[in-house]
Design an enzyme around this catalytic site. Structure first.
Site, PDB file in Angstrom:
ATOM      1  N   ILE A  72       0.829  -1.197   0.000  1.00  0.00           N
ATOM      2  CA  ILE A  72       0.000   0.000   0.000  1.00  0.00           C
ATOM      3  C   ILE A  72       0.871   1.257   0.000  1.00  0.00           C
ATOM      4  CG2 ILE A  72      -1.899   1.209   1.126  1.00  0.00           C
ATOM      5  CD1 ILE A  72      -2.525  -1.659   0.038  1.00  0.00           C
ATOM      6  N   ASP A 129      -9.221   0.621 -14.043  1.00  0.00           N
ATOM      7  CA  ASP A 129      -9.124   1.050 -15.444  1.00  0.00           C
ATOM      8  C   ASP A 129      -8.525   2.448 -15.518  1.00  0.00           C
ATOM      9  OD1 ASP A 129     -10.112  -1.271 -16.538  1.00  0.00           O
ATOM     10  OD2 ASP A 129     -12.168  -0.538 -16.702  1.00  0.00           O
ATOM     11  N   GLN A 142      22.567   1.824 -22.094  1.00  0.00           N
ATOM     12  CA  GLN A 142      23.471   1.380 -23.148  1.00  0.00           C
ATOM     13  C   GLN A 142      24.093   2.576 -23.873  1.00  0.00           C
ATOM     14  OE1 GLN A 142      24.013  -1.821 -23.360  1.00  0.00           O
ATOM     15  NE2 GLN A 142      25.490  -1.768 -25.033  1.00  0.00           N
ATOM     16  N   GLU A 153      -0.784  -2.083 -10.408  1.00  0.00           N
ATOM     17  CA  GLU A 153      -2.051  -1.795 -11.099  1.00  0.00           C
ATOM     18  C   GLU A 153      -2.405  -2.910 -12.092  1.00  0.00           C
ATOM     19  OE1 GLU A 153      -3.896   0.245  -9.952  1.00  0.00           O
ATOM     20  OE2 GLU A 153      -3.035   2.209  -9.520  1.00  0.00           O
TER      21      GLU A 153
END
Length: 386
Positions: free
Chosen positions: A163, A245, A341, A368
């Site tokens: 949390i 969502d 890189q 999520e």
């Protein structure tokens, strides 16, 4: 270098400029120090959230009449991306806070909205989203935290895991089991931080996002007033999934901001670093690598903006949110890897921030909803429409 923003209103442009100014003045000067200290001691940038809140940036996607900013979701997400390009842990916190108000705004009664939302959206308070448990991450229906009636009120027992803001939040939007009726047995509660019996575990020792304190929230017979049970009893799972969502779009914006920040450092370094009498950016192999990084970041931004515009238009956007989360977070992992890189050995040191961006990008593929869960969501919705 600042990414090109597409704003639907002049207010959106002003908000982005305000966000950039706050990032430059408040976030960037302290992010390296706080993230380094927070790796070994509990340090939480609470004043940073107050600064963002007082600027109106913690309540952007909610209606003005309820105390919000009244902005389209695509504007809000671009603000989150801008913050993430300066300090990803804070951007994650902004996304989490926005998610904590979703249940009350979308499912609460007018009385609950009037009582709770002004504080939630004031900018002075910070919320936490207590959904996941030690044995119930992707499988929400497996949660064991339980709320039992206590007259007209409730008592909550159980443990929530992973949390954000735990121990620093002012309230906890909490999902708990109110019956054993499978997916219909979970309900939503808004628990004040000072509730008796609420305690917290030891902060998790994470590989990145150190400024985002994460730990268990422990409910030991915690009393919750009856008017803080939000939405229909037993309908917590669909409420949580609908909120996720929107939350996935927040993480997509965070990941895009991380990718943009890594790309900016890599492009600047390649334009200044000389080898064999010329800048390394003049080598086609490296220039093409930078081009691929730019394409990945731009594509990530396009996917979350597309989903946000569907949401703003009141259309279904769940599949598109999953696509945005998948594309943006995979892009962030790829771009931060390539940034190291480009910098070579320097990228492997803490002298440049790309190593931190790399560590921070990894978890965006996990929280999520893992990217494997996103693929499950996408494939199910795709095939259901055939």
């Amino acid at each position: 270098m600042a990414a090109t923003r597409l704003m639907p209103t002049d207010i959106g442009d002003d908000l982005i400029e305000l966000t950039r100014a706050i990032c430059d003045k408040t976030l960037r000067p302290q992010v390296d120090d706080v993230e380094a200290r927070a790796a070994t001691e509990e340090v939480f940038p609470r004043e940073v959230f107050r600064t963002l809140g007082r600027a109106g940036l913690l309540s952007l996607p909610y209606p003005e009449e309820l105390g919000g900013g009244g902005q389209p979701y695509e504007v809000y997400l671009q603000v989150v991306e801008e913050i993430a390009s300066a300090w990803a842990a804070v951007a994650v916190g902004v996304s989490v806070h926005s998610l904590t108000a979703y249940a009350v705004h979308t499912y609460g009664t007018p009385e609950q909205q009037a009582a709770l939302l002004p504080d939630m959206l004031s900018g002075e308070t910070l919320g936490a989203y207590a959904l996941s448990e030690p044995l119930a991450g992707s499988d929400i229906g497996a949660m064991t935290t339980r709320a039992t009636p206590d007259g007209d009120d409730w008592r909550i027992r159980g443990r929530k895991a992973w949390i954000s803001h735990a121990g620093h939040a002012d309230y906890y939007t909490t999902f708990a089991r109110t019956s054993d009726d499978g997916g219909r047995g979970v309900s939503c509660f808004v628990v004040p931080a000072d509730a008796e019996g609420l305690s917290f575990g030891t902060p998790e020792r994470k590989m990145g996002l150190h400024g985002d304190t994460v730990r268990e929230v422990i409910f030991e017979n915690v009393p919750v007033a009856g008017d803080r049970q939000v939405g229909d009893l037993g309908r917590g799972v669909p409420m949580a999934l609908a909120g996720l969502d929107a939350g996935r779009l927040g993480i997509a914006a965070v990941a895009t901001g991380l990718g943009q920040a890594a790309l900016d450092v890599a492009a600047r370094y390649a334009s200044e670093r000389e080898q064999f009498g010329r800048t390394i950016a003049s080598n086609q192999g490296l220039a093409f690598l930078l081009a691929d990084m730019e394409a990945a970041v731009t594509s990530a931004r396009a996917t979350y903006l597309h989903a946000a515009r569907l949401r703003d238009a009141g259309r279904a956007f769940g599949k598109e949110a999953a696509v945005a989360k998948l594309v943006a977070t995979d892009a962030a992992m790829r771009v931060t890897t390539e940034a190291i890189q480009v910098l070579g050995g320097a990228g492997f040191t803490q002298d440049f921030p790309v190593e931190r961006y790399f560590r921070e990008a990894k978890v965006t593929q996990i929280f999520e909803g893992t990217n494997q869960i996103q693929r499950l969501v996408i494939s199910r919705q795709l095939l259901a429409g055939l």
